[in-house]
Design a protein around this motif. Structure first.
Motif, PDB file in Angstrom:
ATOM      1  N   HIS A  63      22.491  61.158  28.609  1.00 19.67           N
ATOM      2  CA  HIS A  63      23.607  60.305  29.010  1.00 19.67           C
ATOM      3  C   HIS A  63      23.720  60.195  30.535  1.00 19.67           C
ATOM      4  O   HIS A  63      23.927  59.113  31.074  1.00 19.67           O
ATOM      5  N   ALA A  64      23.563  61.323  31.231  1.00 20.70           N
ATOM      6  CA  ALA A  64      23.685  61.307  32.692  1.00 20.70           C
ATOM      7  C   ALA A  64      22.610  60.417  33.321  1.00 20.70           C
ATOM      8  O   ALA A  64      22.877  59.733  34.314  1.00 20.70           O
ATOM      9  N   MET A  65      21.407  60.399  32.725  1.00 18.87           N
ATOM     10  CA  MET A  65      20.347  59.536  33.249  1.00 18.87           C
ATOM     11  C   MET A  65      20.734  58.068  33.110  1.00 18.87           C
ATOM     12  O   MET A  65      20.435  57.257  33.982  1.00 18.87           O
ATOM     13  N   LEU A  66      21.387  57.725  32.017  1.00 19.67           N
ATOM     14  CA  LEU A  66      21.828  56.350  31.819  1.00 19.67           C
ATOM     15  C   LEU A  66      22.825  55.949  32.906  1.00 19.67           C
ATOM     16  O   LEU A  66      22.693  54.889  33.517  1.00 19.67           O
ATOM     17  N   ILE A  67      23.800  56.812  33.153  1.00 19.70           N
ATOM     18  CA  ILE A  67      24.817  56.503  34.159  1.00 19.70           C
ATOM     19  C   ILE A  67      24.178  56.383  35.541  1.00 19.70           C
ATOM     20  O   ILE A  67      24.479  55.453  36.300  1.00 19.70           O
TER      21      ILE A  67
END
Length: 94
Positions: A63-67
């Motif tokens: 998820h953090a990579m997406l953000i």
């Protein structure tokens, strides 16, 4: 004793680095846009699949990579917009 200056290491891995600045044509920007459209289509299909399966939520690794990626796209768009404005101004002042 003073600080030592950092010495750049020259190795094969440094040849693989992507340059910080790259020229973009309209066609290249269009190719990037097509890739983003394909990703958006996949994400839309995932959202539909969740709705169709009546799944409330899922836990997704990365998820953090997406953000971070979305933030990077925003930064790129800001930089590209500024570059277009600067190119227009430079052309008009000639």
């Amino acid at each position: 004793m003073g600080k030592k200056k950092a010495v750049k290491k020259v190795d094969a891995a440094s040849d693989d680095r992507i340059p910080r600045k790259e020229p973009y044509t309209s066609a290249r920007m269009g190719a990037v846009l097509e890739r983003i459209r394909e990703q958006a289509t996949r994400m839309s299909a995932l959202a539909r699949a969740l709705d169709d399966a009546k799944i409330d939520s899922i836990v997704v690794d990365g998820h953090a990579m997406l953000i971070r990626g979305l933030n990077q796209i925003e930064n790129f768009l800001d930089n590209a917009s500024r570059a277009v404005r600067e190119a227009k101004t430079a052309r008009e002042t000639l």
